[in-house]
Write a protein that holds these residues in place. Sequence first.
Motif, PDB file in Angstrom:
ATOM      1  N   THR B  21       0.825  -1.212   0.000  1.00  0.00           N
ATOM      2  CA  THR B  21       0.000   0.000   0.000  1.00  0.00           C
ATOM      3  C   THR B  21       0.858   1.260   0.000  1.00  0.00           C
ATOM      4  OG1 THR B  21      -0.172  -0.397   2.365  1.00  0.00           O
ATOM      5  CG2 THR B  21      -2.070  -0.979   1.044  1.00  0.00           C
TER       6      THR B  21
ATOM      7  N   LEU C 211      -4.030  -1.333  15.341  1.00  0.00           N
ATOM      8  CA  LEU C 211      -4.398  -0.520  14.176  1.00  0.00           C
ATOM      9  C   LEU C 211      -5.420  -1.275  13.342  1.00  0.00           C
ATOM     10  CD1 LEU C 211      -3.571   2.026  12.359  1.00  0.00           C
ATOM     11  CD2 LEU C 211      -2.292   0.358  11.042  1.00  0.00           C
ATOM     12  N   GLU C 212      -6.509  -0.625  12.983  1.00  0.00           N
ATOM     13  CA  GLU C 212      -7.497  -1.287  12.140  1.00  0.00           C
ATOM     14  C   GLU C 212      -8.109  -0.269  11.183  1.00  0.00           C
ATOM     15  OE1 GLU C 212      -8.360  -4.727  11.622  1.00  0.00           O
ATOM     16  OE2 GLU C 212      -8.908  -3.362  10.012  1.00  0.00           O
ATOM     17  N   PRO C 213      -7.572  -0.202   9.963  1.00  0.00           N
ATOM     18  CA  PRO C 213      -8.075   0.796   9.008  1.00  0.00           C
ATOM     19  C   PRO C 213      -9.526   0.531   8.591  1.00  0.00           C
ATOM     20  CG  PRO C 213      -5.976  -0.152   8.284  1.00  0.00           C
ATOM     21  CD  PRO C 213      -6.471  -0.986   9.418  1.00  0.00           C
ATOM     22  N   ASN C 214      -9.960  -0.724   8.687  1.00  0.00           N
ATOM     23  CA  ASN C 214     -11.328  -1.056   8.287  1.00  0.00           C
ATOM     24  C   ASN C 214     -12.289  -0.697   9.426  1.00  0.00           C
ATOM     25  OD1 ASN C 214     -13.800  -2.539   8.112  1.00  0.00           O
ATOM     26  ND2 ASN C 214     -12.855  -3.838   6.564  1.00  0.00           N
ATOM     27  N   GLN C 215     -13.136   0.288   9.156  1.00  0.00           N
ATOM     28  CA  GLN C 215     -13.998   0.822  10.204  1.00  0.00           C
ATOM     29  C   GLN C 215     -14.918  -0.239  10.799  1.00  0.00           C
ATOM     30  OE1 GLN C 215     -16.390   4.099   8.910  1.00  0.00           O
ATOM     31  NE2 GLN C 215     -17.339   4.400  10.880  1.00  0.00           N
TER      32      GLN C 215
END
Lengths: 70, 258, 356
Positions: B21, C211-215
Motif C-alpha cells: 500500500t 491498528l485497524e483501518p477497516n472501520q
Amino acid sequence: MSYITIDKTKCKSCYLCADVCPKALIKKDGDTGKTGQATVRFEDKNNECLACAQCAMVCPDLAIVSVIKE
Amino acid sequence: MQTSEIKYTVPKSIKKDTVFTFCPGCDHGVALRLVAEVLDELNLREKSVAIASSGCSVLLYDFLDVDCIESPHGRACAVATGVKRAHKANGSDKFVFTYQGDGDFASIGLGESLHSALRGENITAICINNTNYGMTGGQMGPTSAMGQITTTSPTGRNKEYHGFPIKTAEHIALCDGVSYSARVALYDIKNIINAKKTIKKAFEYQLEGLGFSFIEILSSCPTNWKLSPSEAHKKIENELTKTYPIKVFKDIKETPNV
Amino acid sequence: MSEKELLKGNIAIARSALAAGCSCYFGYPITPQTEIGEFLSYEMPKRKLAYVCAESEIGAINMALGASATGAKVMVSSSSCAVSLMQEALSYIASDELPVVLVNVMRAGPGQGHIYPSQGDYNQAVIGGGNGDYKTIVLAPSSVQECVDMTFRAFYLSQKYRNPVILLLDGMLGQMAEPAIIKDNPYPETDNSSWVLNGANQRPAREIRSLEPNQNKLIRHIYEMNKKYKALEANETDWEEYQTQDADFILTAFGTMARSAKAVCNYYREKGIKCGLFRPKTLYPFPFERLRELTKTTKKFIDIEMNMGQMLRDVRLSILSNVQISFIGKPVGDWLSESEMIGAIDNIIKDCYANI
C-alpha cells in the motif's frame, strides 16, 4: 528465450524497472493502472532478455512476479 | 529440450496476493522484499516474530507471512526485548526483528532503541530512513538533512530553528552491546545487492547470539520529496549520502574492540 | 510454603507472582514499590526467568506488551506518576487483548507529589488513563494476605480474560508487614495456544495489532471487547460486607482505608449504633448492583477515601436518589485515623443519634 512476468494489477507506474533494464525491454503500456498512469509491458522481439532480474530487484511493488531463464 | 531456470520469484515470506500500500516508487517495498528474501534463505519464517511500529512501516503484518506484533510508536525495540526474553525464559529461542521508520527508531523511540542496543539485546532492528515523517505527509523528522524542505521546515532545515539531524547508524555503533551497525541504500542495483547482504549478515549475527544488530536503510520518499521515483534515487545518490554515508560502522567480527 | 510468615506487602506480591508462575518482570525504580523489583532481581535470574531493569516505565510496559504476546505470565510494578507513563501502552495492551499484571503501589500526586501513601489513582486505574474504549480489571487488596491472594487472582484473571489487570494498593500496604501465608497457586492454567506468537510453524502467521483501518472491523472489535467486559461484570465482581444487614448507615471504603473503617464500625456497634461497611475488592468491575440493593434498606452512606473523593463517583452512581451520601477524605499521607473518622462521622450522623 528468457522472459519476465508482470502483474499489472500491482504496477504503480514508477518505471524504475524500465530505467534499469540493460536492454530497454520494458516499456510504457497503453493500459493505465491504479495510479492513472500507464503501466509497463515486457517486449522482447529479438530474445534479448538476459534474465538478470534487475527489474525485479528494483520493483518496489512485487509487480514483476517472476524472471525465467531459458 | 530447453531447461528453464527461475532467476527470481516472489519470496515465500511475503503473504500470498500481497499488494503493497506504499506510494509509487517507495523504497519500503524493496526493503520489505529483501527482508523476506533473507528470511527465506535462512529458513527463519517459522521461527520469527516481527515487530511493527507506527508510521508507513506499521503495515508489516499485512505483508510478511510471519508472526507479527505492533508496538506503540517508537517502542518496537522494547517490545522486541519482551518477546525475545520471554521466549528465552520459556526455554525457546525465536528470531526477533523490528521494522521501523526513522521517526520511530531515532526520534520518539530513541530511548528504547538506544537502551536495547546498550543492553545488547539479541535482536535485529531495521530502520527505514527516508528523512521525513512520511505517513503524515512529509514533516521534518530527526533525520531531515540540513536545508531539506519539508512541510514543517518550509524554508529548509537550518541550525538556528531546527538543529541538526541524527546519524543513527553511527550512534548505534558506539554502543558496546552492538554486534553490527551499518547504513545501506536502495538507489541502484549495486546498493540493493549490498543491502540484502547486510540484512543477511545482521540476521546471522542474531542467530549466532552476538547481540544487537542494526541496519539503517536510506530510502526514498518520492511523494513527500515531490520527486519522481528515479529523481528521488538520484537525490539519495548525489545529496543524502553526503550526510548519510553508506558504510559499516561496526562489525564485531572485524573490529571487536571498537 | 504454606507457613504463616511476617511479610511486607511489596515482598508478598513479588513472592506470590513467582508462585503464580510469573516468568517475566520489567521495572524501573520508584518509591514506594522498589522492593518488588529488588526482590525479583535476586530471585528471577536464579530461575533463568526474564528480568529487565528497563530504561523507563515506558520501556518496561512495552517489554511487558511484547512478552505477554508469547503467552508468558508478565508483571510490571510501579507507582502513581510513573504509572502515568504507562497509560499509552496499557491502552494498546487492552486493545491487543494481552494479559499483563500491573502493580500500582500508589503514592501522593498530582505530578511528582511525594512518597506518602495515597489512593489518588482510583480514577486513573478504574476509568482508564489511556485513550479509547477499554477497561482494566482493578483489584484492591486491603491486607498483606490479600496482596498474596489478589496477585494470584490478577494473573488468573488476566490470562482468562486476556486483559490487563491492575493491582491497586497504597504505599502504606506496600511497606507494611503483617502475617500472611503464601500457598500454592489456587487457579487453573489457561490454554493460550490459539493466539500466542511463537513462530508460524505449521499454522498461518498470526498478528497482534491495534491498528485497524477497516472501520467495520474496528467497530466489531470494540463490541467484542465490550462483551468481555459484560462477562467480567457478571462473573468477577467482588466485595466484602461487614454488618450491613441491619445498618442504619454504611461506610464505603477500599484498600487500607477500609481497615480503619472496620474499626470505626466496631466502635459504633459497641455504642449500639448500627454501622456497616461495604468494601469493593474489585474496583473494576465495581459492585454497583449490590450497593444499589443495600440502598433499599439503608438510607445513609458515608464514603471514606485517602483522596478527595474518587470512588465517591462510583458510589453515587450506584445509589438511588433518595439516599444521603457524605464523604470523608484526606488526600495524602497521614491517613485518616479512627478518631478523625469518628469525629467526622459523628458530625454527619448527629441529627439521628442524640447520645453522640
